[in-house]
Write a protein that holds these residues in place. Structure first.
Motif, PDB file in Angstrom:
ATOM      1  N   THR A  24      44.661 -50.887  -6.135  1.00  0.00           N
ATOM      2  CA  THR A  24      44.850 -49.501  -6.574  1.00  0.00           C
ATOM      3  C   THR A  24      44.295 -49.250  -7.978  1.00  0.00           C
ATOM      4  O   THR A  24      44.485 -48.175  -8.540  1.00  0.00           O
TER       5      THR A  24
ATOM      6  N   ASP B 121      49.153 -45.343  -3.847  1.00  0.00           N
ATOM      7  CA  ASP B 121      48.128 -45.685  -2.851  1.00  0.00           C
ATOM      8  C   ASP B 121      47.152 -44.527  -2.741  1.00  0.00           C
ATOM      9  O   ASP B 121      47.519 -43.372  -2.934  1.00  0.00           O
ATOM     10  N   TYR B 122      45.916 -44.823  -2.411  1.00  0.00           N
ATOM     11  CA  TYR B 122      44.917 -43.760  -2.258  1.00  0.00           C
ATOM     12  C   TYR B 122      45.022 -43.107  -0.887  1.00  0.00           C
ATOM     13  O   TYR B 122      45.392 -43.753   0.087  1.00  0.00           O
TER      14      TYR B 122
ATOM     15  N   LEU C  19      39.721 -42.543  -0.769  1.00  0.00           N
ATOM     16  CA  LEU C  19      39.000 -43.791  -0.494  1.00  0.00           C
ATOM     17  C   LEU C  19      37.546 -43.516  -0.108  1.00  0.00           C
ATOM     18  O   LEU C  19      36.640 -44.263  -0.482  1.00  0.00           O
TER      19      LEU C  19
ATOM     20  N   MET D 138      43.703 -48.749   7.266  1.00  0.00           N
ATOM     21  CA  MET D 138      44.956 -48.625   6.522  1.00  0.00           C
ATOM     22  C   MET D 138      46.155 -49.130   7.307  1.00  0.00           C
ATOM     23  O   MET D 138      47.141 -49.582   6.729  1.00  0.00           O
TER      24      MET D 138
ATOM     25  N   ASN E 127      43.552 -51.081  -0.365  1.00  0.00           N
ATOM     26  CA  ASN E 127      43.028 -49.858  -0.983  1.00  0.00           C
ATOM     27  C   ASN E 127      41.538 -49.935  -1.346  1.00  0.00           C
ATOM     28  O   ASN E 127      40.721 -50.217  -0.474  1.00  0.00           O
TER      29      ASN E 127
END
Ligand SMILES: Nc1ncnc2c1ncn2[C@@H]1O[C@H](COP(=O)(O)OP(=O)(O)OP(=O)(O)O)[C@@H](O)[C@H]1O
Ligand SMILES: [Mg+2]
Length: 301
Positions: free
Chosen positions: A80, A205-206, A211, A242, A249
């Motif tokens: 991250t 988290d993205y 992403l 994911m 990430n």
């Protein structure tokens, strides 16, 4: 008369020119460009920069400057951006004159804690010596403390770290990093440490969209691009990835790109096409991602 009244209120200090001297705006702009998302993290960095700048101005007028404690905690899932931001933070603290050298030293438990009695103190002190004037980044910091083992040498290392964090604030910034839940437990068991770490920054988290942007930025740096058709495939890829184990990430994004580049090279090579355009060489197509294992079930049978 209070100390404050002693100071002439009409002394002028130019915020703008001090600000420009530090080039802090350039750094913050660069940070915005280099890192996708991470809004809470960027906000916190901005706040720290403002605090340090005001502290500098106060100093220039002879007001007390307390050298705010800047030890930090970076929590978040793998990939991250914790290490990346720590590097930028070291640079910012250096440019603001908070630390003298601005290097980042990354260590884990093994660098600090010895196996035998008497080995830990010298190890920890050596690391601290190397980190002086910069930022000490302790990755997976919770491994320093093993609650089930009373005779663990980690506690000795923490003790030494604490002393230096308290007494040599202006020479060293310590960042403790790791997954959120484990770090929370670590602080609970080490209240002395927790109270000296004043800046807690959590890295979320993205999202899949972030992403995708991160992937495009990485490709741009390497002078590659993805075709328009590939973009939806990449988003689909991300959403599937994911849900799989060991998802990390932005790091998973980097790996996906590396593999897609490999497939692109193979595709071009296998096509036997002898005359290639620049576009051929820079473009990753949908199939370069669709051949990933992630989509295998689509093509089964
Ligand atoms: N917001 C972002 N924008 C662009 N690139 C990013 C971003 N976050 C991370 N990256 C890239 O992703 C990779 C992984 O980031 P980094 O190593 O900083 O993660 P980390 O949180 O330290 O992971 P770990 O917990 O596994 O050590 C790096 O190559 C970094 O440049
Ligand atoms: Mg890291």
């Amino acid at each position: 008369m209070s100390k404050l009244e002693n100071i002439k209120n009409n002394t002028l200090v130019n915020l703008q020119s001090e600000y420009q001297k530090t080039k802090i705006q350039d750094i913050l702009d660069q940070l915005d460009k280099d890192l996708i998302g991470l809004v809470p993290v960027k906000t916190r960095i901005r706040e720290i920069a403002a605090l340090l700048l005001i502290d500098r101005l106060r100093k220039s007028l002879g007001l007390t400057s307390s050298n705010p404690g800047l030890h930090m905690s970076f929590t978040g899932s793998p990939g991250t951006g914790k290490t990346t931001v720590a590097m930028k933070m070291a640079d910012i603290l250096y440019k603001l004159g908070y630390i003298e050298k601005g290097h980042l030293l990354t260590v884990t438990r093994d660098d600090l804690v010895g196996q035998y009695i008497g080995h830990t103190a010298p190890k920890t002190k050596e690391v601290l010596k190397q980190a002086m004037g910069g930022v000490l980044f302790i990755d997976e910091a919770y491994y320093l403390y093993k609650p089930d083992n009373e005779r663990d040498y980690g506690a000795e290392s923490i003790e030494i770290l604490l002393q230096v964090m308290e007494n040599q604030r202006k020479d060293l910034v310590v960042i403790f990093a790791g997954y959120k839940e484990k770090m929370d437990k670590f602080y609970e068991s080490n209240p002395g440490l927790s109270s000296r770490v004043t800046n807690h920054v959590n890295f979320p988290d993205y999202t899949p969209e972030e992403l995708l942007l991160i992937g495009k930025l990485m490709l741009q740096d390497q002078q590659y691009r993805i075709s328009d058709e590939a973009e939806t495939v990449v988003l689909d890829y991300i959403e599937r990835r994911m849900k799989q184990p060991l998802f990390a990430n932005a790091r998973s994004m980097r790996n996906a790109i590396d593999r897609a580049r490999m497939r692109q090279a193979n595709r071009i090579f296998a096509s036997g096409n002898r005359v290639l355009t620049k576009a051929d060489l820079v473009t990753l197509e949908a199939e370069d991602f669709l051949k990933s294992r992630i989509f295998a079930e689509l093509f089964a049978d």
